[in-house]
Design an enzyme around this catalytic site. Structure first.
Site, PDB file in Angstrom:
ATOM      1  CE  LYS A   1      11.929   4.464  13.988  1.00  0.00           C
ATOM      2  NZ  LYS A   1      12.326   3.792  12.752  1.00  0.00           N
TER       3      LYS A   1
ATOM      4  N   GLY B   1       3.257  -1.639  14.886  1.00  0.00           N
ATOM      5  CA  GLY B   1       4.406  -2.526  14.726  1.00  0.00           C
ATOM      6  C   GLY B   1       4.181  -3.804  15.505  1.00  0.00           C
TER       7      GLY B   1
ATOM      8  CB  THR C   1       8.139  -2.998  19.035  1.00  0.00           C
ATOM      9  OG1 THR C   1       8.831  -3.990  18.300  1.00  0.00           O
ATOM     10  CG2 THR C   1       8.898  -1.693  18.973  1.00  0.00           C
TER      11      THR C   1
ATOM     12  CD  GLU D   1      -4.317   0.051  15.769  1.00  0.00           C
ATOM     13  OE1 GLU D   1      -4.597  -1.142  15.542  1.00  0.00           O
ATOM     14  OE2 GLU D   1      -5.118   0.834  16.313  1.00  0.00           O
TER      15      GLU D   1
ATOM     16  CB  CYS E   1      -1.263  -6.203  10.787  1.00  0.00           C
ATOM     17  SG  CYS E   1      -2.290  -4.883  10.126  1.00  0.00           S
TER      18      CYS E   1
ATOM     19  CD  GLU F   1       2.370 -10.477  13.391  1.00  0.00           C
ATOM     20  OE1 GLU F   1       3.262  -9.974  14.094  1.00  0.00           O
ATOM     21  OE2 GLU F   1       1.469  -9.827  12.846  1.00  0.00           O
TER      22      GLU F   1
HETATM   23  P1  NAD Z   1       8.624  -3.321  14.643  1.00  0.00           P
HETATM   24  O1  NAD Z   1       7.898  -3.359  15.920  1.00  0.00           O
HETATM   25  O2  NAD Z   1       9.936  -4.002  14.555  1.00  0.00           O
HETATM   26  O3  NAD Z   1       8.898  -1.836  14.179  1.00  0.00           O
HETATM   27  C1  NAD Z   1       7.866  -0.890  13.978  1.00  0.00           C
HETATM   28  C2  NAD Z   1       8.433   0.497  14.129  1.00  0.00           C
HETATM   29  O4  NAD Z   1       8.853   0.677  15.477  1.00  0.00           O
HETATM   30  C3  NAD Z   1       9.667   0.768  13.263  1.00  0.00           C
HETATM   31  O5  NAD Z   1       9.621   2.098  12.809  1.00  0.00           O
HETATM   32  C4  NAD Z   1      10.799   0.585  14.254  1.00  0.00           C
HETATM   33  O6  NAD Z   1      11.968   1.292  13.914  1.00  0.00           O
HETATM   34  C5  NAD Z   1      10.181   1.145  15.519  1.00  0.00           C
HETATM   35  N1  NAD Z   1      10.789   0.680  16.761  1.00  0.00           N
HETATM   36  C6  NAD Z   1      11.403  -0.505  17.005  1.00  0.00           C
HETATM   37  N2  NAD Z   1      11.861  -0.541  18.277  1.00  0.00           N
HETATM   38  C7  NAD Z   1      11.504   0.629  18.858  1.00  0.00           C
HETATM   39  C8  NAD Z   1      11.688   1.191  20.148  1.00  0.00           C
HETATM   40  N3  NAD Z   1      12.345   0.534  21.100  1.00  0.00           N
HETATM   41  N4  NAD Z   1      11.183   2.411  20.404  1.00  0.00           N
HETATM   42  C9  NAD Z   1      10.522   3.093  19.440  1.00  0.00           C
HETATM   43  N5  NAD Z   1      10.338   2.625  18.197  1.00  0.00           N
HETATM   44  C10 NAD Z   1      10.811   1.404  17.898  1.00  0.00           C
HETATM   45  O7  NAD Z   1       7.604  -3.887  13.564  1.00  0.00           O
HETATM   46  P2  NAD Z   1       7.886  -4.168  12.029  1.00  0.00           P
HETATM   47  O8  NAD Z   1       8.685  -5.431  11.935  1.00  0.00           O
HETATM   48  O9  NAD Z   1       8.350  -2.934  11.362  1.00  0.00           O
HETATM   49  O10 NAD Z   1       6.396  -4.437  11.505  1.00  0.00           O
HETATM   50  C11 NAD Z   1       5.774  -5.673  11.535  1.00  0.00           C
HETATM   51  C12 NAD Z   1       4.792  -5.741  12.687  1.00  0.00           C
HETATM   52  O11 NAD Z   1       3.853  -4.697  12.597  1.00  0.00           O
HETATM   53  C13 NAD Z   1       3.975  -7.007  12.671  1.00  0.00           C
HETATM   54  O12 NAD Z   1       3.895  -7.508  13.977  1.00  0.00           O
HETATM   55  C14 NAD Z   1       2.601  -6.543  12.218  1.00  0.00           C
HETATM   56  O13 NAD Z   1       1.524  -7.328  12.635  1.00  0.00           O
HETATM   57  C15 NAD Z   1       2.542  -5.191  12.814  1.00  0.00           C
HETATM   58  N6  NAD Z   1       1.544  -4.382  12.137  1.00  0.00           N
HETATM   59  C16 NAD Z   1       0.379  -4.105  12.791  1.00  0.00           C
HETATM   60  C17 NAD Z   1      -0.598  -3.355  12.153  1.00  0.00           C
HETATM   61  C18 NAD Z   1      -1.903  -3.023  12.843  1.00  0.00           C
HETATM   62  O14 NAD Z   1      -2.600  -2.159  12.361  1.00  0.00           O
HETATM   63  N7  NAD Z   1      -2.243  -3.675  13.937  1.00  0.00           N
HETATM   64  C19 NAD Z   1      -0.374  -2.890  10.856  1.00  0.00           C
HETATM   65  C20 NAD Z   1       0.822  -3.215  10.226  1.00  0.00           C
HETATM   66  C21 NAD Z   1       1.792  -3.955  10.875  1.00  0.00           C
END
Ligand code: NAD
Length: 480
Positions: free
Chosen positions: A173, A226, A230, A248, A282, A384
């Site tokens: 997804k 993400g 989450t 991650e 990130c 963040e």
């Molecule tokens: P998010 O956590 O809101 O969403 C990430 C993904 O998870 C999306 O596809 C979302 O639909 C899904 N999701 C949300 N709730 C869920 C649930 N209850 N169950 C299953 N899936 C769910 O994050 P975002 O706003 O899309 O991305 C930004 C975040 O990602 C920032 O915190 C950033 O630091 C992090 N990030 C981390 C890395 C890394 O490698 N550590 C890389 C890129 C981004």
């Protein structure tokens, strides 16, 4: 208006609910396509397809699986221009960035793991003349891959490639905020005849379809990138079911600039590390600590450079800063800018929404923003922001630099700029982070372990680490 489709069992299909969500182009602030609002029923269909495909896919020779992935990587390269344009429109990032970073990395991820799997071997432990142990590393079965919006195709492929290479079938997804390039990838899979059911792509909301993927009893491992909150929620569902988990998560990354650094090179790298992709990586440096001896000089030169970053239409050449990803995200970032002001921060540059004219007059733009005068304990230095907002502060000793760098709950990536080799090695050991860059930033070798310490994640991606995650180790002990 284009309706994005799910990709299940090799076919592009509508969500079973027939419900759709709006997909907004952030640079123009307008809905331009519709996303399936998928539900549990779509997850059931995808899992059934993956289950059917698994014996065939996992039974292929490594060379055959590798060849399928090679074809996919080449097909992405063949459509690179279309994919880059789609990524820029969907995410708001400068087209130049999508062309040079996002899309090339998308195909590189798949090509890298198509090669890596051919080199992946397992261990053997001899017990002298008593017995020999060898480790079988077998595919897990059906795995779930969930990715965020900041580097859409880049991070989506970074997960699915090792999962597929290792012989798993995937239910994936992408973020509902940036679904377009994953959809185009599914069209590419259909076009090149990628084996049916091996990769299934579902679109929709995290708490709905994402949650259903994580909860499904037949999905045995979850690879998630993400936000930290989450990630914690996902872990609370997956851990009691004993699913394998790779998380991650967020970061609050420090850059430590020492007086003996290469001034010009460091300046350029710190500006890029602060604001690449509008600060929505990130790994971006969001806390810049500068040794007091060069603080004033570095700050002034840094602010001059930041002022030169052109905020503009992502499709125009010369644009350094595109739109942030959504109106909600823009408001969140602006909220942190207000908070920094309330916390007593002095805004040195930026500090507000950028209003463009013409095509982008309704777009979600923010000027690159730098604050000084905030304490480590202030929320803007602890939480963040994930946007073009950076704080700067002086430090007086190596010990203080380490204390400041380590002083948040996060531990993703730290960066050190100094020409003193001994200091760099010493700091690398003391910094509580999954990644330490010295005199560089975001220089990546895909073979290296990638991930965060503390609240920035669990497990490592990259190279054989990822292949280990996506396989189950079985020890076989044979007595002589
Ligand atoms: P998010 O956590 O809101 O969403 C990430 C993904 O998870 C999306 O596809 C979302 O639909 C899904 N999701 C949300 N709730 C869920 C649930 N209850 N169950 C299953 N899936 C769910 O994050 P975002 O706003 O899309 O991305 C930004 C975040 O990602 C920032 O915190 C950033 O630091 C992090 N990030 C981390 C890395 C890394 O490698 N550590 C890389 C890129 C981004």
């Amino acid at each position: 208006m284009e309706k994005i489709a799910n990709y299940i069992d090799g076919a592009l299909v509508a969500p079973q609910s027939n419900e759709y969500l709006d997909n907004v182009a952030p640079a123009i602030g307008q809905v331009y396509s519709l996303i399936p609002d998928s539900t549990e029923q779509d997850v059931e269909a995808a899992v059934a397809a993956a289950e059917k495909a698994f014996p065939l896919w996992s039974g292929l020779s490594v060379d055959e699986r590798s060849a399928h992935l090679e074809r996919l990587a080449t097909a992405i390269e063949d459509q690179a221009d279309e994919l880059a344009m789609a990524e820029s429109v969907d995410n708001g990032k400068p087209l130049s960035l999508a062309k040079t970073v996002d899309i090339p990395r998308g195909s590189a991820n798949i090509r890298f793991f198509s090669h890596a799997i051919t080199q992946y071997a397992s261990e053997s432990h001899s017990m002298g003349d008593i017995a020999v142990n060898f480790t079988l590393r077998e595919p897990i079965g059906i795995v779930g891959c969930i990715s965020p919006w900041n580097l859409p195709l880049y991070l989506f492929t970074w997960k699915i490639a090792p999962a597929l290479a290792a012989g798993n079938c995937v239910v994936a997804k992408p973020s509902e905020v940036t679904p377009m390039t994953a959809y185009l990838l599914s069209k590419i899979c259909e076009k090149i005849g990628f084996p049916k059911g091996v990769l299934n792509i579902l679109h929709g909301l995290g708490h709905k379809v994402g949650n259903a993927i994580v909860s499904h009893p037949k999905v045995k491992a979850i690879s998630f990138t993400g936000g930290t909150a989450t990630g914690a929620h996902i872990a609370s569902i997956a851990a009691p079911k004993f699913k394998k988990l790779s998380l991650e998560l967020g970061g609050k990354n420090p850059a430590l600039v020492f007086a003996d650094c290469d001034f010009e090179e460091t300046l350029n790298t710190v500006v890029r590390a602060s604001f690449a992709n509008q600060g929505q990586i990130c790994l971006c440096s969001s806390r810049i600590y500068i040794e007091r001896a060069i603080y004033d000089k570095f700050r002034d030169a840094y602010i001059d450079k930041v002022k030169q970053l052109k905020v503009g239409d992502p499709l125009e050449e010369g644009t350094a800063q595109g739109a942030v990803v959504s109106e909600a995200h823009m408001n969140k970032v602006l909220g942190y800018i207000d908070l920094a002001k309330q916390e007593g921060g002095k805004c040195l540059v930026g500090g507000e929404r950028a209003h463009l004219t013409g095509r982008c007059e309704n777009g979600f733009f923010i000027y690159p923003t730098v604050f000084e005068g905030l304490k480590l304990s202030d929320r803007v230095n602890q939480e963040e922001v994930f946007g073009p907002v950076v704080t700067i502060q002086p430090f007086d000793s190596d010990e203080e630099a380490v204390e400041l760098a380590n002083g948040t709950e996060y531990g993703l990536a730290a960066t050190v700029y100094s020409s003193n080799v001994k200091r760099c090695h010493g700091l690398a050991r003391q910094l509580d982070f999954g990644i330490v860059w010295v005199n560089t930033w975001l220089l990546r070798d895909l073979r290296t372990p990638f991930g965060g310490a503390k609240s920035s994640g669990v497990g490592r991606e990259g190279g054989f680490e990822a292949l280990k995650f996506f396989t189950e180790a079985k020890n076989v002990c044979v007595k002589y």
